[in-house]
Design an enzyme around this catalytic site. Structure first.
Site, short mmCIF file in Angstrom:
data_model
loop_
_atom_site.label_atom_id
_atom_site.label_comp_id
_atom_site.label_asym_id
_atom_site.label_seq_id
_atom_site.Cartn_x
_atom_site.Cartn_y
_atom_site.Cartn_z
N ASP A 199 1.02 10.60 1.81
CA ASP A 199 0.77 9.74 0.64
C ASP A 199 0.69 10.62 -0.61
OD1 ASP A 199 0.17 7.57 -0.93
OD2 ASP A 199 -1.90 7.34 -0.20
N GLU A 216 -2.74 4.04 -10.97
CA GLU A 216 -4.04 4.73 -10.97
C GLU A 216 -4.00 5.91 -11.95
OE1 GLU A 216 -3.24 5.29 -6.74
OE2 GLU A 216 -3.83 7.40 -6.93
N ASP A 245 1.00 3.88 -7.29
CA ASP A 245 0.47 5.25 -7.48
C ASP A 245 0.23 5.50 -8.98
OD1 ASP A 245 0.55 5.52 -4.78
OD2 ASP A 245 2.45 6.61 -4.72
N SER A 287 0.82 -1.21 0.00
CA SER A 287 0.00 0.00 0.00
C SER A 287 0.85 1.27 0.00
CB SER A 287 -0.88 -0.02 1.26
OG SER A 287 -1.28 1.29 1.59
N GLY A 288 0.52 2.18 -0.90
CA GLY A 288 1.23 3.47 -0.91
C GLY A 288 0.98 4.25 0.36
N LEU A 289 -0.28 4.19 0.82
CA LEU A 289 -0.62 4.91 2.05
C LEU A 289 0.18 4.35 3.23
CD1 LEU A 289 -2.30 6.76 3.86
CD2 LEU A 289 -4.10 5.03 3.85
N HIS A 309 -12.25 1.92 -7.80
CA HIS A 309 -12.16 2.44 -6.44
C HIS A 309 -13.35 3.34 -6.15
CE1 HIS A 309 -10.34 2.83 -2.69
NE2 HIS A 309 -9.43 3.76 -2.90
N SER A 315 -6.75 8.97 -2.32
CA SER A 315 -8.11 9.09 -2.88
C SER A 315 -9.13 9.60 -1.86
CB SER A 315 -8.58 7.74 -3.39
OG SER A 315 -7.65 7.24 -4.30
N LYS A 332 0.61 12.25 -6.82
CA LYS A 332 -0.79 11.92 -6.51
C LYS A 332 -1.15 12.34 -5.08
CE LYS A 332 -1.69 8.98 -4.09
NZ LYS A 332 -1.90 7.55 -3.85
N ARG A 389 -6.02 1.02 -12.23
CA ARG A 389 -6.96 1.50 -11.21
C ARG A 389 -7.68 2.74 -11.72
NH1 ARG A 389 -5.08 2.93 -5.09
NH2 ARG A 389 -6.28 4.85 -4.78
N ASP A 423 1.18 -1.05 -4.86
CA ASP A 423 0.40 0.13 -5.18
C ASP A 423 1.40 1.14 -5.77
OD1 ASP A 423 -0.95 2.50 -5.16
OD2 ASP A 423 -1.33 2.54 -2.99
C1 SPV Z 1 -3.36 2.54 -0.65
O1 SPV Z 1 -3.48 1.61 0.12
O2 SPV Z 1 -2.40 3.31 -0.62
C2 SPV Z 1 -4.39 2.80 -1.64
C3 SPV Z 1 -5.75 2.43 -1.35
O3 SPV Z 1 -4.09 3.40 -2.63
S1 SPV Z 1 -6.50 3.79 -0.76
O4 SPV Z 1 -5.76 4.34 0.33
O5 SPV Z 1 -7.83 3.33 -0.38
O6 SPV Z 1 -6.62 4.78 -1.84
MG MG Z 2 -2.33 4.27 -2.61
#
Ligand code: SPV
Ligand code: MG
Length: 543
Positions: free
Chosen positions: A59, A115, A88, A47-49, A191, A124, A121, A160, A86
């Site tokens: 993020d 995405e 991005d 996960s990017g987050l 998403h 979201s 980015k 995505r 992920d």
């Molecule tokens: C992430 O996990 O970094 C995602 C999913 O991109 S979300 O945070 O829901 O966008």
């Molecule tokens: Mg992400």
């Protein structure tokens, strides 16, 4: 960590293409990746987050893509399940995407999700509707470039669609899904930030599984999972639940310890240090060390005979045995154990007797000779027989020696090797020496001469041949030597006076049987502690 029978890329492809609903869980570093795998998940969401959060940044592409890839490498190295990154927006244009795919493949990452937004980015869930979408054609080119640059046919690129996040409708999402599918995407991630899955379900219905669908139900988490099954969704991403768990747990611990100024309030609630070692694979390293790292040294166990009081030191040994006498601030036994440990000998057993309770040296195990007052060294050795292995260093408990003496002894070949001091300096010694007669005298110009013990005794006749030296009380016993000793112990136990017998008698017995007891000559650089005057010398010796 082992090479899986099916490549990670193929595993992820199978999950995307299977006709059952599959799940992957977020991880953000090596240990969380292991935990996810151990829980039973078949795949990991990079996960990017979560990755940016564990770095403590936003993020918003604040962590560079190489920093992300570096962390993924740790995650990939410690797991056998596939990781979907992920990615991005692909960290740039089509060209950056090509390089990303190559670098991910090199690290055995199974796929990347990109995405259709602009670099840098924004997550979201932060003002999604204000986020501009990427040009559809430009994004399709990025997918194509990624697919064209992958070397492994099974590497997965997931497209995505952020249309619903950015406030567009399902029609726009479908239009884009079609284009990305056409460009070669292996799956479509649709998403949504709604708390109900309605728009996702509408999308799925229209899309009719033209390519596998992936979802991230972070916001519509209360939807029963069977709803996703019925909608023919391929893969669910639990996108950030490991980092959120970790954050909550860390906050609780930090606050509690800060407030209470003690660890007792948290110790029982947190993972043990051993659990960390387990997750880090510490056991594997222990096994590997046995295979690759100084295997002989690590195998060697030490047995120290220290059951007697040390008669000539009576005034100092009222409440402790000789081995516990302080020399330069630490017990004699500690000095010995330190020398053993320098050679990688960490399994150290002392046979205690007189004032056994006073023997307390960290890292040294104790066995007891309960009959120490009436028995000799042989009986003490028998008391330690549970520790017999095929590589034993046997020593007296009152030895001080220069490091090289033990280091060299351990390298000398032979089933039984004893250290003999050829220096003729009887006056230096206070105890009762174990004189040795050997097959060759010490030729100090020769290194590694092959010398056998011929006889050993605690006195000698002036008329007879002079001794070659004296045994210092250190013996290295390898596998065959140990077999001989076990046999000899049985034989000697038939003697009526066996309970008083010392180690020299045992050696003599073996020599008489024709067993080669090898001699390793030294010339000084050691001492044993027998009398009061030795204590001063020992202090100087250990300075
Ligand atoms: C992430 O996990 O970094 C995602 C999913 O991109 S979300 O945070 O829901 O966008
Ligand atoms: Mg992400």
């Amino acid at each position: 960590m082992s090479t899986p029978a099916i490549s990670k890329t193929r595993q992820l492809r199978n999950m995307l293409q299977s006709n059952q609903l599959e799940f992957i869980m977020e991880a953000h570093n090596g240990i969380s990746a292991r935990i996810v795998e151990e829980a039973g998940f078949k795949g990991i969401w990079g996960s990017g987050l979560a990755l940016s959060a564990q770095f403590g940044v936003r993020d918003n592409n604040e962590a560079s893509w190489t920093q992300v890839v570096e962390m993924l490498e740790f995650m990939s190295d410690v797991t056998d399940i596939p990781i979907l990154l992920d990615g991005d927006t692909g960290y740039g244009n089509f060209n950056n995407m090509r390089r990303l795919v190559r670098k991910l493949e090199q690290r055995d990452i199974a796929g990347v999700c990109i995405e259709d937004k602009l670099f840098p980015k924004t997550n979201s869930f932060i003002s999604g509707e204000r986020q501009p979408l990427a040009d559809m054609d430009e994004f399709s080119g990025k997918i194509k470039a990624g697919k064209d640059s992958q070397l492994d046919d099974d590497f997965n690129i997931v497209a995505r669609i952020e249309a619903l996040i950015a406030g567009w409708d399902v029609r726009e999402a479908l239009r884009r899904a079609e284009a990305y599918h056409e460009a070669g995407a292996d799956a479509i991630l649709i998403h949504s930030k709604m708390s109900k899955p309605d728009e996702i379900l509408e999308f799925c219905q229209e899309w009719a599984n033209r390519a596998p669908v992936v979802i991230v139900p972070t916001k519509y988490y209360s939807t029963p999972t069977d709803v996703f099954r019925k909608a023919d969704i391929s893969l669910v991403i639990w996108a950030n639940h490991m980092i959120r768990t970790a954050v909550a747990a860390m906050q609780a611990t930090a606050n509690e310890v800060f407030e209470n100024q003690t660890l007792v309030v948290v110790e029982d609630k947190i993972a043990s240090v051993n659990e960390l070692f387990r997750l880090q694979g510490a056991d594997e390293l222990v096994q590997a060390e046995k295979r690759y790292f100084n295997p002989d040294r690590d195998r060697t166990k030490a047995i120290i005979l220290a059951a007697s009081r040390g008669r000539a030191l009576e005034s100092l040994t009222r409440d402790k045995p000789k081995v516990m006498l302080p020399i330069n601030g630490k017990p004699l036994l500690r000095h010995m154990a330190d020398e053993f440990k320098k050679q990688g000998i960490n399994d150290i057993t002392v046979v205690a007797g007189y004032k056994a309770d006073a023997i307390d040296v960290q890292g040294v195990k104790k066995v007891l000779n309960p009959d120490h007052e009436t028995t000799g060294e042989l009986q003490s050795l028998i008391c330690a027989q549970d520790n017999f292995t095929d590589d034993i260093l046997l020593t007296y408990g009152d030895l001080l020696f220069r490091t090289y003496i033990l280091q060299d002894l351990l390298d000398v070949p032979g089933d039984l090797v004893m250290v003999v001091d050829s220096a003729n300096s009887d006056t230096r010694f206070t105890g009762s020496p174990d004189y040795t007669w050997c097959s060759e005298e010490d030729d100090r110009s020769l290194l590694g001469a092959d010398v056998d013990l011929k006889a050993i005794a605690d006195c000698y006749d002036d008329q007879g041949p002079p001794p070659s030296g004296r045994w210092i009380g250190m013996l290295h016993i390898r596998a065959r030597g140990m077999e001989w000793i076990k046999q000899a112990l049985e034989e000697l136990q038939q003697h009526e006076d066996y309970r008083q017998i010392g180690i020299p008698h045992l050696l003599e017995h073996l020599v008489k049987q024709g067993k080669p007891v090898k001699v390793h000559y030294i010339h000084g650089h050691w001492m044993d502690v027998n009398a009061l005057e030795d204590l001063d010398r020992a202090g100087d010796f250990t300075k």
